[in-house]
Design an enzyme around this catalytic site. Structure first.
Site, PDB file in Angstrom:
ATOM      1  N   SER A  70      35.838  43.182  29.466  1.00 46.07           N
ATOM      2  CA  SER A  70      35.826  41.971  30.419  1.00 46.07           C
ATOM      3  C   SER A  70      35.565  40.604  29.562  1.00 46.07           C
ATOM      4  O   SER A  70      36.307  40.312  28.711  1.00 46.07           O
ATOM      5  CB  SER A  70      34.722  42.608  31.489  1.00 46.07           C
ATOM      6  OG  SER A  70      34.902  41.401  32.716  1.00 46.07           O
TER       7      SER A  70
ATOM      8  N   ASP B 177      44.295  44.292  38.867  1.00 45.84           N
ATOM      9  CA  ASP B 177      43.142  43.330  38.285  1.00 45.84           C
ATOM     10  C   ASP B 177      43.911  42.150  38.231  1.00 45.84           C
ATOM     11  O   ASP B 177      44.992  41.759  37.789  1.00 45.84           O
ATOM     12  CB  ASP B 177      42.739  43.828  36.895  1.00 45.84           C
ATOM     13  CG  ASP B 177      41.813  42.843  36.302  1.00 45.84           C
ATOM     14  OD1 ASP B 177      41.344  41.815  36.998  1.00 45.84           O
ATOM     15  OD2 ASP B 177      41.398  43.059  35.073  1.00 45.84           O
TER      16      ASP B 177
ATOM     17  N   HIS C 298      39.712  46.468  37.446  1.00 46.20           N
ATOM     18  CA  HIS C 298      39.051  46.079  36.560  1.00 46.20           C
ATOM     19  C   HIS C 298      37.755  46.754  36.121  1.00 46.20           C
ATOM     20  O   HIS C 298      37.061  47.297  36.785  1.00 46.20           O
ATOM     21  CB  HIS C 298      38.703  44.451  36.745  1.00 46.20           C
ATOM     22  CG  HIS C 298      37.908  43.596  35.764  1.00 46.20           C
ATOM     23  ND1 HIS C 298      38.879  43.134  34.763  1.00 46.20           N
ATOM     24  CD2 HIS C 298      36.898  43.369  35.562  1.00 46.20           C
ATOM     25  CE1 HIS C 298      38.006  42.260  34.238  1.00 46.20           C
ATOM     26  NE2 HIS C 298      36.739  42.497  34.449  1.00 46.20           N
TER      27      HIS C 298
END
EC number: 3.1.1.1
Length: 447
Positions: free
Chosen positions: A275, A379, A409
């Site tokens: 991320s 995502d 995600h």
């Protein structure tokens, strides 16, 4: 589509995250929350204690590497490092075959030759774990200078958490790094960088570079151990210990991290970012390219960007269609960026946010290391990550994309999703690609 449990957990997750971000914004506006030392973990998050013994095949320890900040690393040493190095004549070439899976666009087959039999693990435990010269005073593993230890590649891992949460020692990150250390057969250094808003950009990025430089320093000090007796380094009196081969200062404090000195091969270094950690990894990769030979013996040979936290002023199709997607939706992520970027620099085309921004500095894309990008179908950030990968491919950088169907995600790193088959498959896919670049020359994997 994701299951009902994932959808419900996502709603709960977003409510809590939004509440935390709004609280941090209000506190930051009132008190400033500026602290150069910073914090690298939040008190309300679940953490896993370090265990320097080989539990579940991996030993861990925490190192506070910068006395001026809260920057830490957690070292994940797989038990495979205890195997004696194999002679070239006994090394074998592993063959992986392309296998189609329904849950991703690009896929690779599993490693059929990896884990050692239980008997071998037990013999290793007896040879190393029960030998007094291999036990630290605190009861953990300590390398022996009498043994020719196996050298493993090093992977720097940067956790996710939207800049404001997460840590190198969180329970979820500990589980993920243990998995990666085993399937990739690498030493993982999980970086506990400083969090926002106590430390805004560029603190987390600078922490990533600092760890890379620290790794190089450790490698050079370890090399000194082979030749130094009682001498002085940079004005500090040092001496060589007979048992563990460490350099210590006049007060007896170790200057060399023994696990890295015995088992790390920094010339095969991989960056992995999760991320927002993907943004950090990409920045560190650029700085490594700029540094060139100044980083030696450290060499970044590849990077893995797992659903990077990219954004930009001109929205992509996925940013429009999936803006209210699971877990880190776009409105919540915008709050995180407001806490991370300094107010005067707030811009979605900031180089930290958009890797293809016109004002991106650093080396040309063609000099970037091979880059594997992992994206999830549901995502909203996926299109920009794919676009970055496509730009790298245009300049002949090996940059495949693994896109996982029905995934969200952080599908491979979020606490409730870590034990799903898809999360395990993702780790195996990463391992197969990474091993192309960390295998000893002449013993590369074939596909």
């Amino acid at each position: 589509m994701p299951g009902v449990a994932v959808k419900l957990y996502s709603v709960f997750f977003k409510l809590l995250l939004k509440h935390r971000l709004q609280n941090l914004i209000s506190i930051s506006a009132a008190d400033g929350l500026s602290d150069s030392f910073g914090v690298s973990t939040r008190s309300d998050e679940s953490v896993a204690a370090a265990n320097p013994s080989f539990t579940d095949g991996v030993a861990t320890k925490d190192i506070h590497i910068d006395p001026m900040t809260s920057l830490t690393v957690r070292i994940f040493l797989p038990e495979s490092a205890l195997s004696p190095p194999e002679p070239d004549s006994l090394r074998h070439k592993d063959n992986f075959h392309h296998q189609t899976r329904s849950d991703r666009r690009h896929s690779y087959g599993p490693n059929h030759n990896s884990p050692a039999p239980a008997e071998r693990n037990e013999s290793r435990r007896n040879s190393y774990g029960c030998n007094n010269e291999n036990i630290e005073p605190y009861g953990g593993y300590a390398p022996s200078a009498k043994r020719n230890s196996r050298k493993l590649p090093v992977m720097l891992q940067f956790h996710g958490g939207g800049w404001v949460s997460g840590s190198s020692d969180s329970a979820a990150n500990d589980f993920f790094c243990r998995r990666i250390a085993k399937v990739c057969d690498v030493i993982v250094l999980a970086v506990g960088y400083r969090l926002a808003p106590e430390n805004r950009y560029p603190a987390a990025f600078e922490d990533g570079v600092k760890v890379l430089n620290w790794l190089g320093k450790q490698a050079n000090l370890a090399e000194c151990c082979k030749s130094l007796g009682n001498r002085r380094v940079n004005g500090v009196e040092v001496k060589k210990l007979n048992v563990q081969g460490q350099i210590v200062d006049a007060f007896g404090a170790s200057m060399v991290e023994p696990w890295l000195a015995a088992h790390a091969d920094p010339s095969r270094c991989v960056l992995l970012g999760v991320s927002c950690g993907g943004n950090i990894a990409d920045y560190v990769a650029r700085k490594a390219v700029e540094a060139g030979k100044l980083l030696e013996p450290v060499k970044v040979v590849a990077q893995v960007l797992m659903y990077p936290f990219f954004i930009g002023n001109n929205p992509t199709q996925s940013e429009i269609k999936l803006a209210n997607s699971y877990f880190y939706d776009k409105p919540v992520s915008v709050l995180a960026w407001k806490l991370f970027l300094p107010e005067k620099e707030f811009d979605f085309d900031h180089p930290a946010a958009n890797p293809l921004a016109h004002n991106r500095s650093g080396p040309p894309l063609k000099l970037m290391p091979p880059t594997l990008t992992v994206v999830a179908e549901h995502d909203w950030m996926r299109d920009r990550a794919i676009a970055y990968s496509e730009e790298l491919r245009k300049v002949n950088v090996d940059s495949p994309v693994l896109e996982y169907k029905d995934a969200v995600h952080e599908f491979a790193t979020l606490d409730m999703l870590l034990k799903t088959p898809q999360a395990q498959a993702c780790a195996e896919d990463i391992a197969i690609w990474v091993k192309k670049y960390i295998s000893i020359r002449g013993h590369e994997f074939s596909y």
